[in-house]
Design a protein around this motif. Structure first.
Motif, short mmCIF file in Angstrom:
data_model
loop_
_atom_site.label_atom_id
_atom_site.label_comp_id
_atom_site.label_asym_id
_atom_site.label_seq_id
_atom_site.Cartn_x
_atom_site.Cartn_y
_atom_site.Cartn_z
N GLU A 1 1.94 42.97 66.74
CA GLU A 1 2.95 43.73 67.19
C GLU A 1 3.42 43.21 68.48
O GLU A 1 4.74 43.34 68.78
CB GLU A 1 2.41 45.26 67.02
CG GLU A 1 2.64 45.62 65.62
CD GLU A 1 1.37 45.37 64.88
OE1 GLU A 1 0.95 45.67 63.75
OE2 GLU A 1 0.28 45.23 65.59
N LEU B 1 5.40 39.94 68.31
CA LEU B 1 6.49 40.06 67.70
C LEU B 1 7.42 40.88 68.97
O LEU B 1 8.78 40.58 68.88
CB LEU B 1 6.68 41.05 66.44
CG LEU B 1 5.94 40.15 65.40
CD1 LEU B 1 5.80 41.47 64.27
CD2 LEU B 1 7.02 39.30 64.90
N ALA B 2 7.09 41.67 69.74
CA ALA B 2 7.96 42.28 70.79
C ALA B 2 8.06 41.48 71.94
O ALA B 2 9.36 41.73 72.67
CB ALA B 2 7.21 43.56 71.17
N PHE C 1 14.18 37.87 65.81
CA PHE C 1 13.71 38.13 64.38
C PHE C 1 14.64 38.91 63.49
O PHE C 1 13.99 39.03 62.25
CB PHE C 1 12.42 39.13 64.99
CG PHE C 1 11.39 38.08 65.51
CD1 PHE C 1 10.64 37.44 64.65
CD2 PHE C 1 11.16 38.43 67.03
CE1 PHE C 1 9.56 36.77 65.52
CE2 PHE C 1 9.98 37.79 67.37
CZ PHE C 1 9.34 36.98 66.64
N SER C 2 16.07 38.81 63.83
CA SER C 2 16.70 39.16 62.69
C SER C 2 17.32 37.98 61.95
O SER C 2 18.05 38.13 60.91
CB SER C 2 18.09 39.93 63.28
OG SER C 2 18.83 39.03 63.97
N ARG D 1 0.91 41.62 59.28
CA ARG D 1 1.72 42.42 60.12
C ARG D 1 2.58 41.41 60.86
O ARG D 1 3.51 42.02 61.46
CB ARG D 1 0.52 43.08 61.10
CG ARG D 1 -0.17 44.18 60.45
CD ARG D 1 -1.52 44.45 61.11
NE ARG D 1 -1.31 44.57 62.41
CZ ARG D 1 -2.46 44.47 63.28
NH1 ARG D 1 -3.87 44.13 63.04
NH2 ARG D 1 -2.38 44.72 64.43
N THR D 2 2.12 40.38 60.88
CA THR D 2 3.03 39.34 61.87
C THR D 2 4.26 39.21 61.02
O THR D 2 5.49 39.10 61.40
CB THR D 2 2.30 37.96 62.07
OG1 THR D 2 1.11 38.27 62.69
CG2 THR D 2 3.38 37.01 62.80
N ALA E 1 5.56 40.99 58.48
CA ALA E 1 6.32 42.14 58.46
C ALA E 1 7.67 42.39 59.36
O ALA E 1 8.34 42.86 59.26
CB ALA E 1 5.29 43.24 58.43
N GLY E 2 7.30 41.52 60.65
CA GLY E 2 8.35 41.77 61.63
C GLY E 2 9.46 40.59 61.33
O GLY E 2 10.25 40.42 62.37
N THR E 3 9.62 39.86 60.56
CA THR E 3 10.37 38.68 60.39
C THR E 3 11.47 38.95 59.27
O THR E 3 11.21 39.81 58.38
CB THR E 3 9.57 37.39 60.04
OG1 THR E 3 8.96 37.51 58.62
CG2 THR E 3 8.51 37.02 60.96
#
Length: 246
Positions: free
Chosen positions: A124, A127-128, A134-135, A161-162, A164-166
């Protein structure tokens, strides 16, 4: 900045050992001694190191030139060597992630792109803080590093989890050493005995579980020497998965 005293040149260091196997010069006697301990029982480790870079080159070229990926998140990148991700895909935005201050200090000295000091157990945060959009689709790469986590369930959690943010259309790349011959298993044992950080070798089926729910790009999960190539068998498997939204 990492100082000479912080380098601990008398202690084997994972990134420097790998650099030694690849034929690099950013290593010290302790690293070479640990590396040689593995080579004595598993000479193919140097071949694996070089073939892992060839695998990276083939994968990144595919993603940039055929899949249209313009962003790469290279997690656990290790010491910069030859033909790094940003050199293979010069038009792409590349963020390297590593938790090792030595790796970051070396990379900054060479000026090799955007680096984030973070651990892959913190997806998380990665990703932040990674300066990527990441859009839009991104390639997430774990290249020969997830064996430092001994729990396969944790590995799968890190991956999911990684990802999930893509965005839809993103790709996931993984390669890792496998426990497919007695010699490589003995090599991993000698590495730990010589002071190197223990590395968990897994079976191909265990690695395949990290791709659950992701269609695999042909030829699927195969020895890295046989991913869009025709090399000899090696105790390392890799694959590229595509987001279901692609």
């Amino acid at each position: 900045m990492t100082t000479e005293s912080e380098l601990q040149t008398d202690v084997p260091h994972a990134a420097r050992i790998w650099n030694y196997w690849m034929g690099g010069t950013d290593n010290f006697p302790a690293d070479r001694a640990a590396g040689d301990a593995v080579v004595r029982v598993y000479p193919e480790i140097a071949v694996m190191a070089r073939e892992s870079r060839r695998f990276l080159i083939r994968v990144v070229r595919y993603l940039a030139e055929e899949a249209g990926i313009r962003q790469f998140l290279d997690i656990g990148t290790g010491l910069p060597t030859m033909q790094n991700t940003h050199e293979v895909a010069p038009a792409a935005r590349v963020v390297y992630v590593d938790n090792d201050p030595l790796v970051l200090a070396h990379a900054r000295r060479l000026g090799t792109g955007s680096y984030l000091h973070a651990d892959y157990h913190e997806p998380e945060r990665i990703l932040a803080e990674a300066e990527l959009d990441f859009s839009q689709p991104v390639a997430v790469m774990f290249m020969g590093v997830l064996g430092y986590e001994p729990d396969l369930d944790v590995v799968r959690s890190i991956v999911s989890r990684t990802l999930a943010g893509t965005a839809p259309g993103s790709h996931f790349v993984l390669w890792d050493g496998t426990n497919t011959t007695p010699a490589v298993v003995e090599g991993a044992k000698r590495l730990a005995e010589s002071g190197g950080v223990p590395y968990i070798l897994r079976g191909p089926d265990e690695l395949a579980s990290c791709f659950d729910g992701l269609p695999l790009i042909e030829p699927g999960l195969v020895p890295i020497t046989r991913w869009r190539a025709e090399g000899d068998f090696i105790d390392a498997y890799g694959a590229v998965g595509r987001s279901l939204g692609a």
